[in-house]
Design a protein around this motif. Structure first.
Motif, PDB file in Angstrom:
ATOM      1  N   HIS A   1      18.524  72.152  20.334  1.00 54.87           N
ATOM      2  CA  HIS A   1      18.607  73.627  20.324  1.00 54.87           C
ATOM      3  C   HIS A   1      17.072  74.086  20.826  1.00 54.87           C
ATOM      4  O   HIS A   1      16.033  73.157  20.697  1.00 54.87           O
ATOM      5  CB  HIS A   1      18.740  74.086  18.976  1.00 54.87           C
ATOM      6  CG  HIS A   1      18.769  75.690  18.833  1.00 54.87           C
ATOM      7  ND1 HIS A   1      17.762  76.355  18.690  1.00 54.87           N
ATOM      8  CD2 HIS A   1      19.857  76.455  18.409  1.00 54.87           C
ATOM      9  CE1 HIS A   1      18.216  77.781  18.443  1.00 54.87           C
ATOM     10  NE2 HIS A   1      19.323  77.542  18.367  1.00 54.87           N
TER      11      HIS A   1
ATOM     12  N   LEU B   1      14.939  76.301  19.912  1.00 56.91           N
ATOM     13  CA  LEU B   1      14.085  76.233  18.692  1.00 56.91           C
ATOM     14  C   LEU B   1      13.574  75.099  18.261  1.00 56.91           C
ATOM     15  O   LEU B   1      12.143  74.659  18.315  1.00 56.91           O
ATOM     16  CB  LEU B   1      14.714  76.916  17.498  1.00 56.91           C
ATOM     17  CG  LEU B   1      13.624  77.116  16.484  1.00 56.91           C
ATOM     18  CD1 LEU B   1      12.613  78.177  16.744  1.00 56.91           C
ATOM     19  CD2 LEU B   1      14.445  78.011  15.099  1.00 56.91           C
TER      20      LEU B   1
ATOM     21  N   ARG C   1       9.963  76.392   7.673  1.00 54.27           N
ATOM     22  CA  ARG C   1      10.614  77.680   7.452  1.00 54.27           C
ATOM     23  C   ARG C   1       9.749  78.508   6.523  1.00 54.27           C
ATOM     24  O   ARG C   1       9.275  78.012   5.396  1.00 54.27           O
ATOM     25  CB  ARG C   1      11.879  77.805   6.862  1.00 54.27           C
ATOM     26  CG  ARG C   1      13.021  77.226   7.767  1.00 54.27           C
ATOM     27  CD  ARG C   1      14.123  77.534   7.455  1.00 54.27           C
ATOM     28  NE  ARG C   1      15.292  77.099   8.351  1.00 54.27           N
ATOM     29  CZ  ARG C   1      15.616  78.016   9.333  1.00 54.27           C
ATOM     30  NH1 ARG C   1      15.349  78.933   9.445  1.00 54.27           N
ATOM     31  NH2 ARG C   1      16.722  77.429  10.292  1.00 54.27           N
TER      32      ARG C   1
ATOM     33  N   TYR D   1      12.019  82.434   9.575  1.00 54.87           N
ATOM     34  CA  TYR D   1      11.284  81.950  10.784  1.00 54.87           C
ATOM     35  C   TYR D   1      10.355  80.816  10.422  1.00 54.87           C
ATOM     36  O   TYR D   1      10.219  80.368   9.469  1.00 54.87           O
ATOM     37  CB  TYR D   1      10.388  83.092  11.232  1.00 54.87           C
ATOM     38  CG  TYR D   1       9.060  83.466  10.290  1.00 54.87           C
ATOM     39  CD1 TYR D   1       7.919  82.787  10.678  1.00 54.87           C
ATOM     40  CD2 TYR D   1       9.408  84.164   9.386  1.00 54.87           C
ATOM     41  CE1 TYR D   1       6.723  82.991   9.836  1.00 54.87           C
ATOM     42  CE2 TYR D   1       8.034  84.350   8.496  1.00 54.87           C
ATOM     43  CZ  TYR D   1       7.015  83.816   8.676  1.00 54.87           C
ATOM     44  OH  TYR D   1       5.799  84.018   7.960  1.00 54.87           O
TER      45      TYR D   1
ATOM     46  N   GLU E   1       9.184  80.640  16.692  1.00 52.48           N
ATOM     47  CA  GLU E   1      10.169  81.591  17.438  1.00 52.48           C
ATOM     48  C   GLU E   1       9.403  82.435  18.594  1.00 52.48           C
ATOM     49  O   GLU E   1      10.047  82.451  19.693  1.00 52.48           O
ATOM     50  CB  GLU E   1      10.891  82.546  16.605  1.00 52.48           C
ATOM     51  CG  GLU E   1      12.068  81.861  15.843  1.00 52.48           C
ATOM     52  CD  GLU E   1      11.420  81.022  14.722  1.00 52.48           C
ATOM     53  OE1 GLU E   1      12.213  80.521  13.793  1.00 52.48           O
ATOM     54  OE2 GLU E   1      10.019  81.080  14.382  1.00 52.48           O
TER      55      GLU E   1
ATOM     56  N   VAL F   1      18.205  82.295  18.364  1.00 50.85           N
ATOM     57  CA  VAL F   1      18.120  81.233  17.150  1.00 50.85           C
ATOM     58  C   VAL F   1      19.581  81.128  16.741  1.00 50.85           C
ATOM     59  O   VAL F   1      19.887  80.037  16.686  1.00 50.85           O
ATOM     60  CB  VAL F   1      17.386  81.963  16.027  1.00 50.85           C
ATOM     61  CG1 VAL F   1      17.776  81.017  15.013  1.00 50.85           C
ATOM     62  CG2 VAL F   1      15.862  81.992  16.433  1.00 50.85           C
ATOM     63  N   TYR F   2      20.446  82.210  17.250  1.00 48.02           N
ATOM     64  CA  TYR F   2      21.724  82.255  16.393  1.00 48.02           C
ATOM     65  C   TYR F   2      22.647  82.843  17.803  1.00 48.02           C
ATOM     66  O   TYR F   2      23.493  83.838  17.865  1.00 48.02           O
ATOM     67  CB  TYR F   2      21.917  83.133  15.325  1.00 48.02           C
ATOM     68  CG  TYR F   2      21.073  82.885  14.250  1.00 48.02           C
ATOM     69  CD1 TYR F   2      21.056  81.849  13.545  1.00 48.02           C
ATOM     70  CD2 TYR F   2      20.259  83.985  13.711  1.00 48.02           C
ATOM     71  CE1 TYR F   2      20.357  81.700  12.333  1.00 48.02           C
ATOM     72  CE2 TYR F   2      19.299  83.785  12.737  1.00 48.02           C
ATOM     73  CZ  TYR F   2      19.401  82.634  11.877  1.00 48.02           C
ATOM     74  OH  TYR F   2      18.584  82.429  11.139  1.00 48.02           O
TER      75      TYR F   2
END
Length: 531
Positions: A45, A47, A213, A229, A323, A339-340
């Protein structure tokens, strides 16, 4: 039971439905069994790629990694932020939990248990009362309650679950109650707690970083704000720490990503846990965007906030929004899509993706079969325009331990051995799957653009039809059948051409009103027989 029946049953009797669901398990196809089943390399991913890069940058700068507390009592927010704390807490998530109720066991509930077919004795009642007392005190966890009730009443666990559901609704109807604990909204909250415990245990300077996070109760999530985040934060602790340490750390960190020009500007936010005049925004010049972008913030912790934790040393803190960095590096405009992507991102398949999901269905599996497939193609190419009726030998001889004879034939009169569409090649262009003929005559616009700009899959109609014919001859030889005939007339769909497309690609194409246009006359016939 079918899945839909089990789902309906779960609304009336969850435990029974759960047990029934176990009967749905099927023996997998042999290719999906270990050790034949094996997985390849996955895709990372964006991120987490960025997190790894920032982590590597911190380590190269000599910082040691640490995990900071996530659960922060609101008391710490007041100690760190002073009078600013209420405004900060407004952005925090408070943690709640289900209270442990006082569960009575009156005669009415005992009768309900008996009505459910459970023999109730004095010993069982006392055992059940003890279970509920222990549950109230926290000696029994919620996960174990069904098991403990099952043991107290000497019934199966699924019966215990039904009893809890029907006889004790006070458990089912519990509502969460918030406490004083919050989810970390700033990495700073965790740093103060960590430094309180280690600031005097290690030689100075102390260089630490943490990437984890944070949670912030935003009014809404949008293209630049998420409720959770990742903060890539560090602290530099020493007896004396000049503000320029923050500039040097920021430069060393961001150089790892290819930035070489920096600007340091005063931050107008002026958080109370920083010394006035030290909170600084870090801007780096992005060659791709041709603009200055804000990437980090740093400052010196206030001696007032540090004194709340018994810390006499000076502390520089720098924070980077992961991010934010990932969006800049990948030139992404919407953090939600980055992110999604599975939720907010547009669903897209490239022509290359679709090509990977298109394959010939029936294909010869033996070396003899593959040899026969090539012979069929050679014969078709040599005699495609032969006038019918006609017959051409493809192969005669040993095949999988048997003697066979295979011919390419056309029995009808006044036609040809093959229809013209067999020369078509399959292209994928802008999500469309198209049969593209050789030459350029009578092309429509879509076919012309596919030939010019599309992706050539390398699959011709002739290849796919020959593969099926060779596969069927393999079947004939193995099964001992006397003969086989494989005939194709008009291509209208993928299956007419012995092709198969993954359901994912099919859903993508139909959902976006793309075309699968493989139409055309084939008129190919292959006959095989044992000799």
């Amino acid at each position: 039971m079918k899945k839909k029946d089990i789902v309906k049953l779960s609304r009336r009797d969850f435990e029974r439905a759960w047990l029934e669901s176990g009967k749905l398990l099927k023996k997998p196809h042999h290719d999906m069994q270990y050790p034949r089943l094996r997985f390849g390399v996955g895709k990372s991913h964006i991120l987490y790629d960025t997190i790894w890069m920032i982590r590597e940058a911190y380590l190269r700068l000599g910082f040691s990694e640490m995990v900071n507390p996530v659960f922060i009592d609101e008391e710490h927010i007041y100690r760190q932020f002073g009078p600013e704390a209420p405004a900060v807490l407004d952005r925090c998530f408070y943690l709640g939990g289900l209270p442990r109720p006082d569960i009575g066991l009156g005669l009415d509930k005992i009768r309900m248990i008996e009505d459910m077919g459970v023999e109730v004795t004095e010993d069982r009642i006392q055992s059940l009362k003890e279970v509920f007392r222990s549950y109230k005190k926290g000696d029994i966890s919620g996960d174990d309650l069904v098991l403990e009730v099952s043991g107290a009443l000497e019934v199966e666990s699924h019966d215990a679950l039904r009893i809890i559901e029907r006889v004790f609704p006070e458990i089912r109807d519990l509502k969460p109650v918030a406490g004083r604990t919050t989810l970390r909204s700033h990495m700073t909250s965790g740093w103060f707690i960590s430094l309180q415990n280690i600031h005097d245990r290690y030689p100075l300077p102390l260089k630490l970083f943490s990437i984890d996070r944070c949670f912030r109760r935003e009014q809404r999530e949008d293209s630049s704000h998420l409720m959770t985040y990742h903060s890539a934060s560090c602290v530099f602790v020493d007896d004396e720490v000049p503000l320029d340490v923050g500039k040097a750390v920021a430069e060393g960190l961001l150089e790892h990503f290819g930035f070489s020009r920096f600007k340091f500007l005063p931050d107008e936010k002026k958080s109370k846990y920083y010394i006035p005049g030290t909170q600084t925004e870090v801007y780096a010049y992005h060659p791709g965007l041709r603009d200055w972008v804000e990437i980090a913030t740093f400052g010196l912790y206030s001696p007032i906030a540090l004194s709340m934790y018994g810390i006499d040393e000076e502390v520089m803190n720098l924070g980077v929004g992961v991010e934010r960095v990932a969006m800049i590096l990948n030139q992404v405009d919407d953090v939600r899509e980055m992110v999604y992507p599975q939720i907010h991102g547009p669903w897209s398949l490239t022509d290359r993706d679709i090509a990977g999901m298109l394959r010939i269905n029936l294909h010869p599996v033996t070396s003899d079969g593959r040899m026969l497939m090539e012979r069929i193609i050679e014969t078709w190419r040599a005699h495609a325009d032969a006038e019918s009726p006609c017959s051409f030998e493809v192969y005669s001889g040993e095949f999988l331990g048997r003697r066979i004879r295979v011919e390419a034939v056309e029995d009808e009169e006044n036609t040809r051995l093959l229809g013209p569409a067999v020369w078509n090649t399959i292209y994928i262009h802008d999500g469309n799957i198209l049969g593209v003929p050789p030459g350029t005559e009578l092309d429509n616009e879509l076919i012309a653009s596919a030939r010019r700009d599309g992706l050539n899959t390398g699959i011709t109609y002739m290849d796919a039809l020959a593969a099926e014919a060779a596969y069927r001859v393999e079947e004939m030889a193995v099964s001992g059948a006397d003969e086989v005939e494989v005939r194709s007339t008009i291509a209208r769909s993928l299956s007419d051409l012995n092709l198969i497309l993954d359901d994912v690609a099919m859903r993508y194409i139909t959902g976006r009103n793309r075309e699968i246009d493989l139409r055309g006359p084939l008129f190919s016939t292959v006959r095989g027989r044992l000799e």
